[in-house]
Motif scaffolding. Structure first.
Motif, PDB file in Angstrom:
ATOM      1  N   ILE A  15       0.848  -1.187   0.000  1.00 59.62           N
ATOM      2  CA  ILE A  15       0.000   0.000   0.000  1.00 59.62           C
ATOM      3  C   ILE A  15       0.886   1.240   0.000  1.00 59.62           C
ATOM      4  O   ILE A  15       1.803   1.367   0.814  1.00 59.62           O
ATOM      5  CB  ILE A  15      -0.933   0.014   1.228  1.00 59.62           C
ATOM      6  CG1 ILE A  15      -1.883  -1.187   1.162  1.00 59.62           C
ATOM      7  CG2 ILE A  15      -1.715   1.322   1.292  1.00 59.62           C
ATOM      8  CD1 ILE A  15      -2.778  -1.322   2.358  1.00 59.62           C
ATOM      9  N   GLN A  16       0.635   2.140  -0.932  1.00 60.58           N
ATOM     10  CA  GLN A  16       1.467   3.324  -1.069  1.00 60.58           C
ATOM     11  C   GLN A  16       0.626   4.588  -0.947  1.00 60.58           C
ATOM     12  O   GLN A  16       0.363   5.279  -1.922  1.00 60.58           O
ATOM     13  CB  GLN A  16       2.214   3.302  -2.401  1.00 60.58           C
ATOM     14  CG  GLN A  16       3.257   2.197  -2.498  1.00 60.58           C
ATOM     15  CD  GLN A  16       4.041   2.271  -3.790  1.00 60.58           C
ATOM     16  OE1 GLN A  16       3.870   1.446  -4.674  1.00 60.58           O
ATOM     17  NE2 GLN A  16       4.903   3.274  -3.904  1.00 60.58           N
ATOM     18  N   ALA A  17       0.180   4.861   0.278  1.00 62.54           N
ATOM     19  CA  ALA A  17      -0.508   6.115   0.528  1.00 62.54           C
ATOM     20  C   ALA A  17       0.477   7.280   0.441  1.00 62.54           C
ATOM     21  O   ALA A  17       0.092   8.435   0.234  1.00 62.54           O
ATOM     22  CB  ALA A  17      -1.168   6.092   1.906  1.00 62.54           C
ATOM     23  N   ARG A  18       1.756   6.922   0.589  1.00 64.34           N
ATOM     24  CA  ARG A  18       2.843   7.899   0.455  1.00 64.34           C
ATOM     25  C   ARG A  18       4.047   7.152  -0.118  1.00 64.34           C
ATOM     26  O   ARG A  18       4.051   5.921  -0.151  1.00 64.34           O
ATOM     27  CB  ARG A  18       3.184   8.512   1.809  1.00 64.34           C
ATOM     28  CG  ARG A  18       3.438   7.492   2.900  1.00 64.34           C
ATOM     29  CD  ARG A  18       3.591   8.153   4.265  1.00 64.34           C
ATOM     30  NE  ARG A  18       3.639   7.197   5.352  1.00 64.34           N
ATOM     31  CZ  ARG A  18       4.694   6.466   5.686  1.00 64.34           C
ATOM     32  NH1 ARG A  18       5.825   6.604   4.991  1.00 64.34           N
ATOM     33  NH2 ARG A  18       4.652   5.625   6.692  1.00 64.34           N
ATOM     34  N   ASP A  66      10.476   0.249   4.093  1.00 59.02           N
ATOM     35  CA  ASP A  66       9.503  -0.441   3.246  1.00 59.02           C
ATOM     36  C   ASP A  66      10.203  -1.186   2.103  1.00 59.02           C
ATOM     37  O   ASP A  66       9.864  -2.339   1.794  1.00 59.02           O
ATOM     38  CB  ASP A  66       8.503   0.558   2.663  1.00 59.02           C
ATOM     39  CG  ASP A  66       7.713   1.293   3.735  1.00 59.02           C
ATOM     40  OD1 ASP A  66       7.377   0.645   4.743  1.00 59.02           O
ATOM     41  OD2 ASP A  66       7.442   2.495   3.554  1.00 59.02           O
TER      42      ASP A  66
END
Length: 323
Positions: free
Chosen positions: A194-197, A203
């Motif tokens: 998941i790459q909300a940022r 990571d």
């Protein structure tokens, strides 16, 4: 139809009169030392109120028989007996009904007809057969080269699941009969995150560690499987490769290794608990894009999943892993 003969059933399209799949069916039958049946299904009028013209129906049958006779006469099989059969009705239903009445019959279908060459995906009949077929289905792309006298290199994609492993007895039978090399292949995908940022260093490290763990586990799994096959006198190689997209990576590897045939299950570990899905995303993609004939073991093939297609052959498998 007449009495059913077990073996390879090659389904000839009425509009594809040069019957280009016949050499592929013959190669498979010769390898397994079984007979070939050329089956053509004549569609009935879709309208329930339409009254069939007996003269026209008789002409269609006679023309279909001439097509099948010409097809069978194009090649003189040295070790396989070829018979011809006609059926009438919906194509997929009639094909599956015919094969169910055979003992361990295999279906050979063109991925699409020659007139549909260049189109994406597979035909509607192929979809229906794959969801209903009781045994293996060989899908032949129109661009596939005419096979030689025997298979030389067979690719078997494995993901560690029992579903994927269910094709090994059939692949072993083919490889042993043709003295072919088996390529056991596993593609290690890049895991999604998941790459909300933007990903941070931790990571990236986590993802790389997971890829390395899966790569190591897959290599150990394939090496054990290869050792078991080598102990049976077979030539086998294990290939573990990283790939952002498993499907594209497998297609590229099949081309690069100059494989003659791909053998795989219609479902892998991602769909082993989904009963109403006939085939997974990887199998679906390869069925539509693989450049060589692809022998698929459908999920409907309960007997083939539980037992070997060749009862005399047994493959001792390592414990399945999830990678």
């Amino acid at each position: 139809m007449s009495g059913k003969t077990s073996g390879v059933v090659a389904c000839i399209d009425c509009t594809d009169r040069n019957a280009w799949i016949y050499p592929h069916a013959l190669a498979l039958a010769s390898t397994l030392d079984v007979p070939v049946t050329l089956l053509q299904v004549l569609d009935r009028d879709a309208s329930p109120d339409a009254r069939p013209d007996p003269i026209e129906c008789n002409l269609r049958r006679r023309e279909a028989m001439r097509v099948l006779d010409r097809c069978a006469a194009t090649i003189e099989p040295s070790s396989s007996q070829t018979t011809i059969e006609l059926a009438e009705g919906p194509a997929a239903e009639e094909i599956c009904r015919y094969v169910r009445e055979c003992d361990e019959g295999m279906v050979v279908l063109g991925r699409r007809g020659r007139k549909e060459a260049g189109r994406d995906g597979v035909g509607g009949t192929v979809h229906k057969v794959l969801s209903q077929a009781p045994g293996p289905v060989l899908l032949v792309p129109v661009e596939a080269p005419v096979p030689g006298s025997a298979y030389r290199r067979i690719v078997v994609p494995l993901d560690g699941s029992r579903w994927a492993e269910s094709v090994l007895p059939l692949a072993v039978r083919l490889a042993k009969a043709a003295d072919a090399e088996l390529l056991l292949v596993h593609v290690v995908p890049t895991p999604e995150m998941i790459q909300a940022r933007p990903l941070e260093t931790e990571d990236e490290t986590l993802r790389e560690n997971l890829i390395e763990r899966n790569e190591q586990a897959a290599r150990s799994y394939l090496d054990r499987t290869r050792s078991n096959l080598s102990a049976m006198g077979l030539r086998a190689r294990a290939i573990v490769i990283r790939g952002g997209d498993v499907r594209d990576t497998l297609c590229a590897l099949i081309d690069r290794e100059a494989a003659d045939l791909a053998v795989m299950s219609a479902r892998g570990h991602g769909h082993q608990h989904v009963r109403d899905v006939p085939y997974g995303t990887v199998a679906s993609y390869l069925m539509a894009h693989c450049s060589v004939p692809m022998l698929v073991l459908p999920s409907a093939s309960r007997k083939a999943q539980m037992t070997s297609p060749a009862a005399s052959q047994s493959v001792r498998l390592p414990t399945a892993i999830q990678v």
